[in-house]
Design an enzyme around this catalytic site. Structure first.
Site, PDB file in Angstrom:
ATOM      1  N   LYS A  38       0.845  -1.207   0.000  1.00  0.00           N
ATOM      2  CA  LYS A  38       0.000   0.000   0.000  1.00  0.00           C
ATOM      3  C   LYS A  38       0.877   1.253   0.000  1.00  0.00           C
ATOM      4  O   LYS A  38       2.078   1.170   0.291  1.00  0.00           O
ATOM      5  CB  LYS A  38      -0.914  -0.018   1.220  1.00  0.00           C
ATOM      6  CG  LYS A  38      -0.176   0.101   2.547  1.00  0.00           C
ATOM      7  CD  LYS A  38      -1.059  -0.280   3.723  1.00  0.00           C
ATOM      8  CE  LYS A  38      -0.309  -0.151   5.026  1.00  0.00           C
ATOM      9  NZ  LYS A  38      -0.949  -0.860   6.124  1.00  0.00           N
ATOM     10  N   TYR A 264      13.436  31.918   6.422  1.00  0.00           N
ATOM     11  CA  TYR A 264      12.208  32.550   6.916  1.00  0.00           C
ATOM     12  C   TYR A 264      12.279  32.791   8.426  1.00  0.00           C
ATOM     13  O   TYR A 264      12.795  31.970   9.169  1.00  0.00           O
ATOM     14  CB  TYR A 264      11.005  31.668   6.609  1.00  0.00           C
ATOM     15  CG  TYR A 264      10.635  31.653   5.145  1.00  0.00           C
ATOM     16  CD1 TYR A 264      10.543  32.828   4.406  1.00  0.00           C
ATOM     17  CD2 TYR A 264      10.359  30.447   4.506  1.00  0.00           C
ATOM     18  CE1 TYR A 264      10.201  32.809   3.064  1.00  0.00           C
ATOM     19  CE2 TYR A 264      10.006  30.409   3.158  1.00  0.00           C
ATOM     20  CZ  TYR A 264       9.927  31.596   2.452  1.00  0.00           C
ATOM     21  OH  TYR A 264       9.583  31.569   1.127  1.00  0.00           O
TER      22      TYR A 264
END
Ligand SMILES: *Cc1c(COP(=O)(O)O)cnc(C)c1O
Length: 362
Positions: A38, A264
């Protein structure tokens, strides 16, 4: 050194083969092996992985959703595929692609029978999912009578498998709880088998249960993380080989003086001459902000380079002071010198999350 691409995930199929043989060696030869592929085979490449595992002799595959199963069929995978979490809107697709649904609720049972009858199916294989204290998906003990009443009305489907899932098979502190789960599964599965009058495939164990609870293997085991090289235990990790290496390259190098700041919110303040590099991977690629500000790092030419400042959407800045390197050089995020388990630990998470997060860059 490859300079042809920015960010790549390299997959070592030899390591996959090693891990498969290791996991297989933990169970008896007559027990079937289901490979859980999966989420793109845990962030790798489901079709490529499933092809290799088919050749190695895996008996079954499991995916989470129907479209993942359809993709495997399109990729040429012919072995049985269990869909762990199908939605009723996709039931026709399940049958068209010979996928085996996990039937986990009365609604899903009713709807699947409806579709199977509409498509004139006889004995279409399904797996009954039992809820044994995980409380995620599955029938509880009290639901079983209604299941059998419903089954008696149709021959369109057949219970090929009965399964459940353990909550904490890797955690020795939860051993008592795990044994309670195992006992409930055994009791319910045996009741169901008796009622059916034939033996469906019983399956319960995931990777850690294969290792820690050999008595829980029944007729088939389901392994995901072990195949990809992680055992939820340092001793097991030593015997497995991580199959993926996530690599990128240095985009730019800056030489900064005291007083400068990086990124930032000016989160990194330069206190001494610093050589730093910018690399083209960020939180859009699964390197989340929790790894920033020195909590994790990457490897440049074999040396550890901590992440400095905040992680950006598509970029990270790293401290490469004292590391000999130039723009275009290779950077390893995980794999090789950087074990995923350590990277995960630094980011307060687990290997499962780290390796499945890199779809956008693969
Ligand atoms: C994901 C999953 C597995 C595989 O678990 P691992 O710990 O990766 O081996 C097995 N069974 C179910 C139901 C799952 O959802």
């Amino acid at each position: 050194m490859s300079k042809t691409r920015e960010t790549i995930l390299e997959i070592d199929l030899g390591a996959l083969e090693h891990n498969y043989h290791f996991m297989r060696s933990k169970i008896n030869g007559d027990i079937k092996f289901m490979a859980v592929v999966k989420a793109f085979a845990y962030g790798n490449d489901a079709t490529k992985i499933a092809k290799k595992l088919s050749k190695l002799g895996v008996d079954y595959f499991a995916v989470a959703y129907v479209d993942e199963g359809v993709a495997l069929r399109k990729g040429g995978i012919e072995k049985p595929i269990l869909v762990l979490h199908p939605q009723s809107i996709n039931f026709e697709k399940i049958i068209e692609n010979c996928l085996e649904p996990s039937i986990y609720s009365e609604f899903v049972l009713r709807e699947f029978i409806k579709t199977a009858e509409q498509l004139d199916q006889k004995n279409y294989p399904i797996h009954l999912k039992l809820n044994t204290y995980l409380n995620r998906l599955g029938f509880s003990e009290d639901d079983l009578e209604k299941v059998f009443t419903k089954l008696a009305t149709t021959d369109s489907i057949k219970i090929t498998g009965v399964f459940s899932h353990l909550a904490a098979s890797e955690d020795w502190k939860e051993r008592e709880f795990t044994l309670q789960q195992l006992n409930l599964f055994r009791k319910l599965a045996f009741t169901i088998t008796e009622k059916l009058g034939y033996q469906p495939l019983l399956h319960l164990s995931n990777t850690s249960a294969i290792i820690n609870y050999p008595e829980a293997a029944f007729h088939m085991v389901r392994s995901g993380i072990g195949l990809y090289g992680f055992g939820n235990d340092p001793e097991i990790d030593k015997q497995l080989k991580p199959i993926g290496t996530l690599k990128t390259i240095i985009s730019q190098i800056h030489h900064l003086k005291e007083g400068a700041t990086v990124g930032y919110n000016r989160a990194f303040k330069v206190t001494e001459d610093t050589k730093m590099a910018t690399i083209p991977i960020g939180h859009a690629d699964g390197i989340n902000r929790q790894y920033g500000n020195g909590r994790a790092g990457v490897y440049v030419n074999g040396k550890y380079a901590p992440i400095i400042g905040n992680v950006c959407m598509d970029m990270i800045m790293i401290n490469i002071s004292g590391i000999e390197c130039e723009e275009g050089d290779e950077v390893i995020i995980f794999g090789g010198p950087q074990h995923v388990t350590k990277f995960a630990y630094n980011g307060n998470t687990i290997s499962y999350e780290v390796i499945t997060e890199h779809f956008t860059t693969c």
